[in-house]
Design an enzyme around this catalytic site. Sequence first.
Site, PDB file in Angstrom:
ATOM      1  N   ARG A   1      -1.748  -4.947   3.109  1.00 11.27           N
ATOM      2  CA  ARG A   1      -1.399  -4.199   4.306  1.00 11.27           C
ATOM      3  C   ARG A   1      -0.024  -4.527   4.885  1.00 11.27           C
ATOM      4  O   ARG A   1       0.699  -3.615   5.281  1.00 11.27           O
ATOM      5  CB  ARG A   1      -2.459  -4.443   5.378  1.00 11.27           C
ATOM      6  CG  ARG A   1      -2.152  -3.786   6.706  1.00 11.27           C
ATOM      7  CD  ARG A   1      -3.302  -3.987   7.686  1.00 11.27           C
ATOM      8  NE  ARG A   1      -3.049  -3.285   8.936  1.00 11.27           N
ATOM      9  CZ  ARG A   1      -2.504  -3.846   9.998  1.00 11.27           C
ATOM     10  NH1 ARG A   1      -2.123  -5.110   9.959  1.00 11.27           N
ATOM     11  NH2 ARG A   1      -2.320  -3.154  11.098  1.00 11.27           N
TER      12      ARG A   1
ATOM     13  N   SER B   1      -4.515   4.578   5.851  1.00  4.64           N
ATOM     14  CA  SER B   1      -4.372   3.189   5.391  1.00  4.64           C
ATOM     15  C   SER B   1      -3.909   3.123   3.945  1.00  4.64           C
ATOM     16  O   SER B   1      -3.253   2.175   3.549  1.00  4.64           O
ATOM     17  CB  SER B   1      -5.706   2.455   5.529  1.00  4.64           C
ATOM     18  OG  SER B   1      -6.069   2.355   6.882  1.00  4.64           O
TER      19      SER B   1
ATOM     20  N   HIS C   1      -5.466  -3.648   1.653  1.00  2.56           N
ATOM     21  CA  HIS C   1      -5.939  -4.642   2.620  1.00  2.56           C
ATOM     22  C   HIS C   1      -6.657  -5.815   1.945  1.00  2.56           C
ATOM     23  O   HIS C   1      -7.632  -6.347   2.468  1.00  2.56           O
ATOM     24  CB  HIS C   1      -6.845  -3.992   3.664  1.00  2.56           C
ATOM     25  CG  HIS C   1      -6.112  -3.020   4.571  1.00  2.56           C
ATOM     26  ND1 HIS C   1      -5.386  -1.958   4.078  1.00  2.56           N
ATOM     27  CD2 HIS C   1      -6.022  -2.947   5.914  1.00  2.56           C
ATOM     28  CE1 HIS C   1      -4.875  -1.278   5.092  1.00  2.56           C
ATOM     29  NE2 HIS C   1      -5.230  -1.863   6.209  1.00  2.56           N
TER      30      HIS C   1
ATOM     31  N   ASP D   1      -8.144  -7.855  12.002  1.00  2.70           N
ATOM     32  CA  ASP D   1      -9.513  -7.337  11.859  1.00  2.70           C
ATOM     33  C   ASP D   1     -10.512  -8.453  11.533  1.00  2.70           C
ATOM     34  O   ASP D   1     -11.706  -8.306  11.743  1.00  2.70           O
ATOM     35  CB  ASP D   1      -9.583  -6.264  10.772  1.00  2.70           C
ATOM     36  CG  ASP D   1      -9.169  -4.894  11.297  1.00  2.70           C
ATOM     37  OD1 ASP D   1      -9.133  -4.723  12.533  1.00  2.70           O
ATOM     38  OD2 ASP D   1      -8.883  -4.009  10.472  1.00  2.70           O
TER      39      ASP D   1
ATOM     40  N   ARG E   1       0.834  -1.216   0.000  1.00  3.79           N
ATOM     41  CA  ARG E   1       0.000   0.000   0.000  1.00  3.79           C
ATOM     42  C   ARG E   1       0.862   1.257   0.000  1.00  3.79           C
ATOM     43  O   ARG E   1       0.479   2.279  -0.555  1.00  3.79           O
ATOM     44  CB  ARG E   1      -0.971  -0.007   1.185  1.00  3.79           C
ATOM     45  CG  ARG E   1      -0.276  -0.081   2.523  1.00  3.79           C
ATOM     46  CD  ARG E   1      -1.291  -0.231   3.647  1.00  3.79           C
ATOM     47  NE  ARG E   1      -0.622  -0.568   4.887  1.00  3.79           N
ATOM     48  CZ  ARG E   1      -1.013  -0.140   6.080  1.00  3.79           C
ATOM     49  NH1 ARG E   1      -2.062   0.633   6.203  1.00  3.79           N
ATOM     50  NH2 ARG E   1      -0.365  -0.495   7.159  1.00  3.79           N
TER      51      ARG E   1
ATOM     52  N   GLU F   1     -18.878   4.649   0.289  1.00  2.00           N
ATOM     53  CA  GLU F   1     -18.152   4.100  -0.863  1.00  2.00           C
ATOM     54  C   GLU F   1     -18.981   4.122  -2.140  1.00  2.00           C
ATOM     55  O   GLU F   1     -18.443   4.324  -3.236  1.00  2.00           O
ATOM     56  CB  GLU F   1     -17.694   2.672  -0.560  1.00  2.00           C
ATOM     57  CG  GLU F   1     -16.660   2.571   0.564  1.00  2.00           C
ATOM     58  CD  GLU F   1     -17.276   2.563   1.957  1.00  2.00           C
ATOM     59  OE1 GLU F   1     -18.520   2.516   2.064  1.00  2.00           O
ATOM     60  OE2 GLU F   1     -16.511   2.615   2.945  1.00  2.00           O
TER      61      GLU F   1
ATOM     62  N   PHE G   1     -14.409  -3.062   0.620  1.00  2.00           N
ATOM     63  CA  PHE G   1     -15.320  -1.934   0.402  1.00  2.00           C
ATOM     64  C   PHE G   1     -15.143  -1.334  -0.991  1.00  2.00           C
ATOM     65  O   PHE G   1     -15.930  -0.491  -1.416  1.00  2.00           O
ATOM     66  CB  PHE G   1     -15.110  -0.873   1.487  1.00  2.00           C
ATOM     67  CG  PHE G   1     -15.038  -1.452   2.873  1.00  2.00           C
ATOM     68  CD1 PHE G   1     -15.908  -2.473   3.251  1.00  2.00           C
ATOM     69  CD2 PHE G   1     -14.093  -1.019   3.789  1.00  2.00           C
ATOM     70  CE1 PHE G   1     -15.833  -3.039   4.516  1.00  2.00           C
ATOM     71  CE2 PHE G   1     -14.017  -1.578   5.056  1.00  2.00           C
ATOM     72  CZ  PHE G   1     -14.891  -2.584   5.424  1.00  2.00           C
TER      73      PHE G   1
END
Lengths: 281, 317
Positions: free
Chosen positions: B170, B40, B112, B120, B13, B61, B86
């Site tokens: 990530r 992020s 991610h 998560d 990322r 989104e 998302f």
Amino acid sequence: MSNIQQLNDLATQVRRDILRMVHQVNSGHPGGSLGCTEFFVALYNEIMELNDQFDMDGIGEDLFFLSNGHISPVYYSVLARRGYFPVKELNTFRKIDSRLQGHPTTHEGLPGIRIASGSLGQGMSVAIGAALAKKLNKDEHLVYSLHGDGELQEGQNWEAIMYASGNKVDNYIATVDYNGKQIDGATDDVLPLGDLRAKFEAFGWDVLEVENGNDIEAVIKGLKEAKNRTGKGKPVCVLLHTVMGHGVDFMMHTHAWHGKAPNDEQLEKALAQNPETLGDY
Amino acid sequence: MKKYTDTGKKDTRSGYGAGMTVLGRTNPNVVALCADLIGSLKIQEFIDENPERFFQVGIAEANMMGIAAGLTIGGKIPFTGTFANFSTGRVYDQIRQSIAYSGKNVKICASHAGLTLGEDGATHQILEDIGLMKMLPGMTVINPCDYNQTKAATIAIAEHEGPVYLRFGRPAVANFTPEDQKFEIGKALMLNEGTDVTIVATGHLVWEALIAAEALENRGISVEVIDIHTIKPLDEKAILDSVAKTGCIVTAEEHNYYGGLGESVSRVLAQNRPVPQEFVAVKDSFGESGTPAQLMEKYGLNNKAIVNAVEKVLKRK
């Protein structure tokens, strides 16, 4: 530009186009199309500043996005009669190999269309994006959009409504076709919209209402007022009160003709109420 | 075996963020959107240098995808940013109608992805995104393998006309591809030539494939390793040329085995040159919480799993 008589003649011819298009393929959405005829005629012939040639980017002209894509018949008729493509092409509506798909799309390259719509609730976001691009390009022209009232049940609209005021997208006028009807019945019965004006205002929009959205003079006056309110830090909402099926007595004041085509006899009766003015396609 | 050196672990990322910084300085039409995940997506530098070209849309989104589609009308090149989950499943119809079907030049950039966001858990992990996106007509799907390649891919997709899904992750992983590489969409990278077995890997699994190949080479097995950073359009020639030599193949990806790279490779093989294939992928499961290494171990996505798959496929030759 055009005088009122000319615009009304055009509206009558557009109604004939709508009825004949949906009748020919026994499918399509005449109710909302008939109800929004004055809006489209006014927008494309009296309100928007448009370039002579269509291109996707639309730099230096006003833009329009139809979010409730099912009323494609009125959109196609008004675009054709404004010169975007040959009027005779209306004859291909909803047929195989046509640029006039059931719902509007860019996919077949029909001039005048800048986004696919039909899956509801997406058009306001797109219009906001186009309005932001205009600001980045220092293009002073405006972005317009149309939405069904039932369509506002889609949650994405409220994301967009929140975004537009929060980010002062004030080069944008969103009109709601406030006819109180959707496929399954009255919006009040299906899922009540509540006080729509208060909702838009609570979200920070400048709201004005056109009480008779099927009176061409009232529509022009309302849209001109909406234009005057742009550039003042708030997006502008026009609540356009229309009658679904307007112009055909047996299609008015009911949701029955939302997505149903007239049969031969019904077509004849409907056309008799809208005599030919500019020549059928 | 060709030697690859990890020049220091970095997250892919951050490669995206670095690529955006370059684009901010070189392409005035590039704009960035983000749904409340600036940190992020590592795009703070782009925002600092180009505040007027950044749009914070909040946790919305669907609206972000629509706004991105609209921004293309007027010549902008929007890069949307949020987690892969998302960026795809949550907004599939918005992407389908307003971006893909409408042919809009939007770059959907997704961090991610896969299991390796770790703790998560499954609500934020996604193992279905490659499948979702590759099914959309006209969508380009890219899953680079390290920081340098992600940076290069980010820069390259700005020059490509049409919608792109760029998938990255990530965790800090080995950074081993050249810093100054030219990224060519749809062109597989030959990492190691071999004759006994082909391993085609994408994303984080490419480094694992190299580790596996080294272990196998030490046992006298000659392994061809190909980095498939572009899943659609797939470099069919690279795959077919390789299996013409090796006669068997292992595909490796951080994704469900339904809908992923492996199935795309299977289609090419079935139509052209059927050979035994083994899949290193998640076996139709959601993920769960855990460290990235624990998850890759449990779900069979590391170099050990690749070695096992090679042993299995060699027996089927």
